[in-house]
Design a protein around this motif. Structure first.
Motif, PDB file in Angstrom:
ATOM      1  N   ALA A  42      12.245  -7.613   2.056  1.00 26.63           N
ATOM      2  CA  ALA A  42      12.374  -6.313   2.724  1.00 26.63           C
ATOM      3  C   ALA A  42      12.682  -5.209   1.718  1.00 26.63           C
ATOM      4  CB  ALA A  42      13.450  -6.372   3.791  1.00 26.63           C
ATOM      5  N   LEU A  43      13.538  -5.495   0.742  1.00 31.11           N
ATOM      6  CA  LEU A  43      13.889  -4.512  -0.284  1.00 31.11           C
ATOM      7  C   LEU A  43      12.665  -4.128  -1.104  1.00 31.11           C
ATOM      8  CD1 LEU A  43      16.512  -3.141  -1.336  1.00 31.11           C
ATOM      9  CD2 LEU A  43      16.677  -4.991  -3.012  1.00 31.11           C
ATOM     10  N   HIS A  44      11.869  -5.112  -1.481  1.00 27.89           N
ATOM     11  CA  HIS A  44      10.681  -4.862  -2.296  1.00 27.89           C
ATOM     12  C   HIS A  44       9.647  -4.050  -1.522  1.00 27.89           C
ATOM     13  CE1 HIS A  44       8.247  -5.705  -5.821  1.00 27.89           C
ATOM     14  NE2 HIS A  44       7.250  -6.133  -5.063  1.00 27.89           N
ATOM     15  N   VAL A  45       9.452  -4.414  -0.273  1.00 35.07           N
ATOM     16  CA  VAL A  45       8.439  -3.740   0.537  1.00 35.07           C
ATOM     17  C   VAL A  45       8.807  -2.277   0.781  1.00 35.07           C
ATOM     18  CG1 VAL A  45       7.481  -3.631   2.885  1.00 35.07           C
ATOM     19  CG2 VAL A  45       7.529  -5.802   1.641  1.00 35.07           C
ATOM     20  N   THR A  46      10.064  -2.016   1.115  1.00 37.63           N
ATOM     21  CA  THR A  46      10.455  -0.654   1.489  1.00 37.63           C
ATOM     22  C   THR A  46      10.776   0.234   0.297  1.00 37.63           C
ATOM     23  OG1 THR A  46      12.746  -1.406   1.784  1.00 37.63           O
ATOM     24  CG2 THR A  46      11.327  -1.394   3.737  1.00 37.63           C
ATOM     25  N   GLU A  47      11.460  -0.320  -0.723  1.00 36.48           N
ATOM     26  CA  GLU A  47      11.927   0.512  -1.829  1.00 36.48           C
ATOM     27  C   GLU A  47      10.935   0.563  -2.997  1.00 36.48           C
ATOM     28  OE1 GLU A  47      14.644   2.369  -1.600  1.00 36.48           O
ATOM     29  OE2 GLU A  47      14.908   1.582   0.431  1.00 36.48           O
ATOM     30  N   ALA A  48      10.299  -0.566  -3.313  1.00 41.27           N
ATOM     31  CA  ALA A  48       9.388  -0.595  -4.464  1.00 41.27           C
ATOM     32  C   ALA A  48       7.963  -0.226  -4.077  1.00 41.27           C
ATOM     33  CB  ALA A  48       9.414  -1.973  -5.115  1.00 41.27           C
ATOM     34  N   LEU A  49       7.533  -0.662  -2.893  1.00 40.76           N
ATOM     35  CA  LEU A  49       6.149  -0.415  -2.474  1.00 40.76           C
ATOM     36  C   LEU A  49       6.042   0.741  -1.483  1.00 40.76           C
ATOM     37  CD1 LEU A  49       4.970  -4.129  -2.032  1.00 40.76           C
ATOM     38  CD2 LEU A  49       4.805  -2.658  -4.050  1.00 40.76           C
ATOM     39  N   GLY A  76       2.769 -12.517  -8.549  1.00 39.42           N
ATOM     40  CA  GLY A  76       2.041 -11.608  -7.669  1.00 39.42           C
ATOM     41  C   GLY A  76       2.917 -10.489  -7.141  1.00 39.42           C
ATOM     42  N   PHE A  77       4.123 -10.828  -6.675  1.00 41.11           N
ATOM     43  CA  PHE A  77       5.040  -9.799  -6.167  1.00 41.11           C
ATOM     44  C   PHE A  77       5.413  -8.805  -7.276  1.00 41.11           C
ATOM     45  CE2 PHE A  77       6.245 -13.066  -2.866  1.00 41.11           C
ATOM     46  CZ  PHE A  77       5.830 -12.319  -1.771  1.00 41.11           C
ATOM     47  N   ALA A  78       5.642  -9.308  -8.501  1.00 34.35           N
ATOM     48  CA  ALA A  78       6.063  -8.448  -9.605  1.00 34.35           C
ATOM     49  C   ALA A  78       4.986  -7.449 -10.005  1.00 34.35           C
ATOM     50  CB  ALA A  78       6.453  -9.314 -10.813  1.00 34.35           C
ATOM     51  N   LEU A  79       3.712  -7.813  -9.839  1.00 33.57           N
ATOM     52  CA  LEU A  79       2.609  -6.963 -10.283  1.00 33.57           C
ATOM     53  C   LEU A  79       2.217  -5.898  -9.260  1.00 33.57           C
ATOM     54  CD1 LEU A  79       0.309  -9.697 -11.910  1.00 33.57           C
ATOM     55  CD2 LEU A  79       1.619  -7.915 -13.104  1.00 33.57           C
ATOM     56  N   LEU A  80       2.751  -5.978  -8.042  1.00 33.82           N
ATOM     57  CA  LEU A  80       2.279  -5.080  -6.979  1.00 33.82           C
ATOM     58  C   LEU A  80       2.714  -3.620  -7.125  1.00 33.82           C
ATOM     59  CD1 LEU A  80       2.530  -7.366  -3.820  1.00 33.82           C
ATOM     60  CD2 LEU A  80       0.480  -6.544  -4.971  1.00 33.82           C
ATOM     61  N   PRO A  81       3.941  -3.313  -7.566  1.00 34.04           N
ATOM     62  CA  PRO A  81       4.301  -1.894  -7.726  1.00 34.04           C
ATOM     63  C   PRO A  81       3.331  -1.193  -8.683  1.00 34.04           C
ATOM     64  CG  PRO A  81       6.272  -3.247  -7.851  1.00 34.04           C
ATOM     65  CD  PRO A  81       5.099  -4.187  -7.865  1.00 34.04           C
ATOM     66  N   GLY A  82       2.827  -0.053  -8.257  1.00 35.39           N
ATOM     67  CA  GLY A  82       1.878   0.688  -9.083  1.00 35.39           C
ATOM     68  C   GLY A  82       0.435   0.308  -8.856  1.00 35.39           C
ATOM     69  N   ALA A  83       0.167  -0.739  -8.092  1.00 38.02           N
ATOM     70  CA  ALA A  83      -1.212  -1.142  -7.807  1.00 38.02           C
ATOM     71  C   ALA A  83      -1.829  -0.190  -6.786  1.00 38.02           C
ATOM     72  CB  ALA A  83      -1.238  -2.574  -7.277  1.00 38.02           C
ATOM     73  N   PRO A  84      -3.171  -0.063  -6.758  1.00 39.82           N
ATOM     74  CA  PRO A  84      -3.829   0.784  -5.759  1.00 39.82           C
ATOM     75  C   PRO A  84      -3.477   0.349  -4.340  1.00 39.82           C
ATOM     76  CG  PRO A  84      -5.371   0.087  -7.472  1.00 39.82           C
ATOM     77  CD  PRO A  84      -4.118  -0.700  -7.680  1.00 39.82           C
ATOM     78  N   ALA A 111      -3.307  -6.539   0.492  1.00 41.75           N
ATOM     79  CA  ALA A 111      -3.899  -7.861   0.290  1.00 41.75           C
ATOM     80  C   ALA A 111      -3.050  -8.696  -0.661  1.00 41.75           C
ATOM     81  CB  ALA A 111      -5.321  -7.706  -0.270  1.00 41.75           C
ATOM     82  N   GLY A 112      -2.489  -8.048  -1.691  1.00 45.91           N
ATOM     83  CA  GLY A 112      -1.657  -8.768  -2.647  1.00 45.91           C
ATOM     84  C   GLY A 112      -0.390  -9.305  -2.026  1.00 45.91           C
ATOM     85  N   LEU A 113       0.216  -8.517  -1.138  1.00 50.22           N
ATOM     86  CA  LEU A 113       1.420  -8.977  -0.443  1.00 50.22           C
ATOM     87  C   LEU A 113       1.138 -10.236   0.372  1.00 50.22           C
ATOM     88  CD1 LEU A 113       3.289  -5.836   0.943  1.00 50.22           C
ATOM     89  CD2 LEU A 113       4.234  -7.617  -0.526  1.00 50.22           C
ATOM     90  N   VAL A 114       0.059 -10.187   1.128  1.00 50.91           N
ATOM     91  CA  VAL A 114      -0.287 -11.335   1.975  1.00 50.91           C
ATOM     92  C   VAL A 114      -0.602 -12.559   1.120  1.00 50.91           C
ATOM     93  CG1 VAL A 114      -1.953 -12.239   3.644  1.00 50.91           C
ATOM     94  CG2 VAL A 114      -1.078  -9.904   3.886  1.00 50.91           C
ATOM     95  N   ALA A 115      -1.373 -12.364   0.036  1.00 47.15           N
ATOM     96  CA  ALA A 115      -1.745 -13.480  -0.841  1.00 47.15           C
ATOM     97  C   ALA A 115      -0.506 -14.102  -1.491  1.00 47.15           C
ATOM     98  CB  ALA A 115      -2.727 -13.010  -1.909  1.00 47.15           C
TER      99      ALA A 115
END
Length: 423
Positions: free
Chosen positions: A247-254, A305-313, A319-323
């Motif tokens: 939840a922290l990653h989804v709301t604060e980082a993404l 995968g989770f670490a690479l998502l911030p800053g991605a298009p 799709a990356g979150l689900v994968a």
């Protein structure tokens, strides 16, 4: 001409053949997890809405109770060795039921601390004994399937309990009191089921096999078992990502809506419930050490995968979150039965309760440390907690493979299809 016999449905689903004879045990596991799910996320909310106490005082009381309960597993281990897993698990559930009934009367800080301490002791006692319940219910050939079934029941109960709890929280203070009352009743019902459940042919007690000597000193000098416990810490901290980081990653980082995090948690529950037993069936014949190591590698891939998502298009993030979540869930289904199997197979049967207690302590310590550790890392950058978990998961792999030496020291573990497996 040869005819191919149809594969029974239970084999296709990866269910143990003895499950039908132990409905009370299955019911106890499901009800216990249902009760845990009811209040898992609502303890602080309950006391904040039903008492005039400040949230800081409530949080301090709950945290103190959890810290004081840390030695529970070590105290429960000798009780399991002396009295057996079934009565200890039943007593632990009864204590949890009484503790949650006490929630209804707790309106002072010391009372909140007391009832939370008793509830935490009950839960830790039950989960320390729960692995021993599987040993009572199943022959060695079915243990992995039983561990997979228990994991499925746990996720089902947690999911149903969490959904019901979310509905009742909307009813205000009265809804919260009903939530707590139902939780107390569920634990008492589980205690009754365990009390009346009888294994088909209970194995001789550890004391009857041979006198238990050395106590915890024997466990703490068993380097092979301690290596397994240390490697298990990687999975404990990885499992805490679900409740601490997602939840922290989804709301604060993404910068996505919190409902996205809720959807990922639902995906976790559904995937584990639907696939745990079939995945375990596919892994029959594989050494538990190899299965757990594979789960650790899958965790590492998910954390990358989770670490690479911030800053991605934007389109890539969804799709990356689900994968990443699908891989994380797969790691859980691959590793969980093998981890439980190792905790039993590497233990001295005469001191099994103490061995399982030391293993449970890794969970207690990891669950206490993870929230603070992972959030501190997150403050320094959203990728850091994921990279830490990635490194920890990779480090667990050689430790797990080292457990295979010397493999000859342990007997083969037959699988359901008769293929022998080594630890």
């Amino acid at each position: 001409m040869t005819t191919t016999l149809p594969v029974p449905l239970r084999d296709r689903l990866g269910l143990p053949a003895s499950a039908g004879r132990h409905r009370r045990l299955i019911g106890a596991h499901l009800i216990d997890s249902l009760g845990t799910g009811l209040v898992l996320a609502f303890t602080l909310v309950y006391f904040a809405r039903t008492t005039p106490l400040p949230l800081t005082a409530i949080g301090a009381a709950v945290s103190a109770a959890r810290l004081l309960a840390l030695p529970t597993a070590l105290a429960v281990g000798p009780l399991i060795d002396r009295h057996g897993a079934r009565p200890v698990a039943a007593a632990a559930n009864a204590l949890s039921g009484l503790a949650y009934a006490g929630f209804l009367l707790a309106d002072r800080v010391w009372l909140i601390g007391l009832v939370c301490l008793l509830a935490q002791i009950g839960q830790a006692g039950y989960w320390t004994a729960s692995t021993g319940l599987v040993v009572l219910a199943s022959p060695p050939a079915e243990r992995t399937r039983w561990f997979a079934l228990v994991q499925t029941l746990r996720n089902t109960g947690l999911g149903l309990g969490g959904a019901l709890g979310a509905l009742l929280v909307g009813g205000g203070a009265d809804g919260l009191r009903l939530l707590v009352a139902l939780n107390a009743a569920s634990y008492l019902a589980a205690a009754v089921l365990l009390t009346v459940w009888r294994p088909d042919s209970p194995p001789p007690s550890a004391a009857a096999e041979r006198p238990a000597r050395g106590g915890y000193r024997t466990v703490l000098t068993d380097r092979r078992y301690l290596l397994m416990v240390v490697s298990n810490l990687a999975f404990v901290l990885s499992s805490m990502a679900l409740s601490v980081l997602i939840a922290l990653h989804v709301t604060e980082a993404l910068h996505l809506d919190a409902s996205v995090a809720g959807g990922l948690l639902v995906l976790n529950g559904l995937q584990v419930v639907a696939t745990q037993s079939p995945v375990s069936r596919r892994l029959e014949g594989v050494r538990p050490t190899r299965a757990v190591a594979a789960g650790s590698l899958l965790n590492a891939l998910a954390f990358a995968g989770f670490a690479l998502l911030p800053g991605a298009p934007g389109p890539v993030v969804g799709a990356g979150l689900v994968a990443a979540m699908l891989v994380y869930n797969l790691a859980e289904t691959v590793a969980t039965p093998g981890r439980e199997e190792l905790s039993v197979a590497l233990a001295d049967p005469a001191l099994r309760g103490r061995y399982l207690a030391v293993n449970q302590l890794s969970w207690s310590i990891g669950q206490a440390v993870a929230p603070g550790l992972l959030t501190v890392l997150f403050v320094h950058g959203p990728a850091w907690p994921w990279l830490f978990l990635l490194a920890l998961s990779l480090a667990a792999v050689p430790a797990l493979l080292r457990l295979e030496r010397p493999a000859a020291a342990l007997p083969d573990i037959p699988s359901e299809n008769g293929t022998p497996r080594r630890v």
